[in-house]
Design an enzyme around this catalytic site. Sequence first.
Site, PDB file in Angstrom:
ATOM      1  N   ASP A  43      -1.674  -0.283   6.204  1.00 31.94           N
ATOM      2  CA  ASP A  43      -1.687   0.486   7.451  1.00 31.94           C
ATOM      3  C   ASP A  43      -3.099   0.665   8.011  1.00 31.94           C
ATOM      4  OD1 ASP A  43      -2.353   2.317   5.258  1.00 31.94           O
ATOM      5  OD2 ASP A  43      -2.441   3.820   6.857  1.00 31.94           O
ATOM      6  N   ASP A  73      -0.209   5.181   0.844  1.00 32.40           N
ATOM      7  CA  ASP A  73      -0.470   6.219   1.852  1.00 32.40           C
ATOM      8  C   ASP A  73      -0.596   5.603   3.239  1.00 32.40           C
ATOM      9  OD1 ASP A  73      -0.605   8.503   0.069  1.00 32.40           O
ATOM     10  OD2 ASP A  73      -2.342   7.484  -0.767  1.00 32.40           O
ATOM     11  N   ASP A  95       0.871  -1.168   0.000  1.00 33.32           N
ATOM     12  CA  ASP A  95       0.000   0.000   0.000  1.00 33.32           C
ATOM     13  C   ASP A  95       0.921   1.236   0.000  1.00 33.32           C
ATOM     14  OD1 ASP A  95      -2.279   1.716   0.605  1.00 33.32           O
ATOM     15  OD2 ASP A  95      -1.482   1.791   2.653  1.00 33.32           O
TER      16      ASP A  95
HETATM   17  C1  XBP Z   1      -5.215   6.215   0.705  1.00 36.57           C
HETATM   18  C2  XBP Z   1      -6.303   7.026   0.178  1.00 36.57           C
HETATM   19  C3  XBP Z   1      -6.092   7.949  -0.929  1.00 36.57           C
HETATM   20  C4  XBP Z   1      -5.486   9.301  -0.618  1.00 36.57           C
HETATM   21  C5  XBP Z   1      -5.877  10.301  -1.662  1.00 36.57           C
HETATM   22  O1  XBP Z   1      -4.737   5.340  -0.259  1.00 36.57           O
HETATM   23  O2  XBP Z   1      -7.426   6.844   0.586  1.00 36.57           O
HETATM   24  O3  XBP Z   1      -7.353   8.180  -1.416  1.00 36.57           O
HETATM   25  O4  XBP Z   1      -5.953   9.770   0.634  1.00 36.57           O
HETATM   26  O5  XBP Z   1      -5.579   9.889  -2.919  1.00 36.57           O
HETATM   27  P1  XBP Z   1      -3.851   4.028   0.090  1.00 36.57           P
HETATM   28  P2  XBP Z   1      -6.344  10.536  -4.206  1.00 36.57           P
HETATM   29  O6  XBP Z   1      -3.752   3.895   1.586  1.00 36.57           O
HETATM   30  O7  XBP Z   1      -4.611   2.883  -0.544  1.00 36.57           O
HETATM   31  O8  XBP Z   1      -2.510   4.260  -0.558  1.00 36.57           O
HETATM   32  O9  XBP Z   1      -6.800  11.908  -3.826  1.00 36.57           O
HETATM   33  O10 XBP Z   1      -5.301  10.562  -5.291  1.00 36.57           O
HETATM   34  O11 XBP Z   1      -7.504   9.641  -4.545  1.00 36.57           O
HETATM   35 MG    MG Z   2      -2.969   3.157   3.368  1.00 38.37          MG
END
Ligand code: XBP
Ligand code: MG
Length: 251
Positions: free
Chosen positions: A185, A12, A10
């Site tokens: 996470d 973020d 993943d």
């Molecule tokens: C986390 C999310 C993402 C970001 C925003 O993604 O929910 O939506 O907050 O990204 P992950 P965008 O944990 O799966 O990496 O604004 O580009 O959609």
């Molecule tokens: Mg994440």
Amino acid sequence: MSNLRALIFDVDGTLADTERDGHRVAFNQAFADAGLAWNWSPDLYGKLLEVTGGKERIQHYVNTYEPTFKSPAGDLKSFVATLHANKTEHYKKLLKDAVIPLRPGVKRLLLAAREQGLRLAIATTTTPANVTALLESSLSPDSLSWFDIIGAGDIVPKKKPASDIYQYVLEQMDWKPEECVAFEDSGQGLKSSLGAGLKTVITLNDYTRSHDFTGAAFVLSSFGEPDQPFEAIAGDVGNATYFDLPLIQAL
Ligand code: XBP
Ligand code: MG
């Protein structure tokens, strides 16, 4: 896991803490550009993170907190899409101006995996351009090429907690779930990876600490470093003080 072939990450919250000081700030900048008085505080953003995907998150915010809002131009869906495209521009600029560091142990683990000939992949709900921006600024300029596949954003119809993005990565690479491990996470991310049949390691953060991580192989405070020990919340880590490939192989 003697048949370990690939690690699927993943982005973020797992590779880096991008939400509070990255995505949230970029959303607020885009709102200000559009002349909207919306401002997502760190606390409110924690609640909004329940909904994955930026466009979906804005739409959810409007439905929940601004139900009388009328799009100033076109229908709400296209207004949100335009707003979100500008948010992506702000996010990319933000990462250029101030690097958001990778979480402890991430680079060490990626390098160790590469050295052992394991394959690497990404499975995220975020926009592909955001993944590129983060990897190039925080890992290394050539790091996109470290990954065999970047599964990201709208490439699948349903975002996490649906398992589509993990299934997409497995299908594209012709990998079996039992040959791979996922790194997440959040509770939504875990649901997604478990739904695709993947053993999953959780490194939690301030936004996800209270999520339900039932079914995870390990729940850790972070991957840790030799001089920065992790805390193991769930899973048998033996004497380990930081996360490394032998812990995966022991699964
Ligand atoms: C986390 C999310 C993402 C970001 C925003 O993604 O929910 O939506 O907050 O990204 P992950 P965008 O944990 O799966 O990496 O604004 O580009 O959609
Ligand atoms: Mg994440």
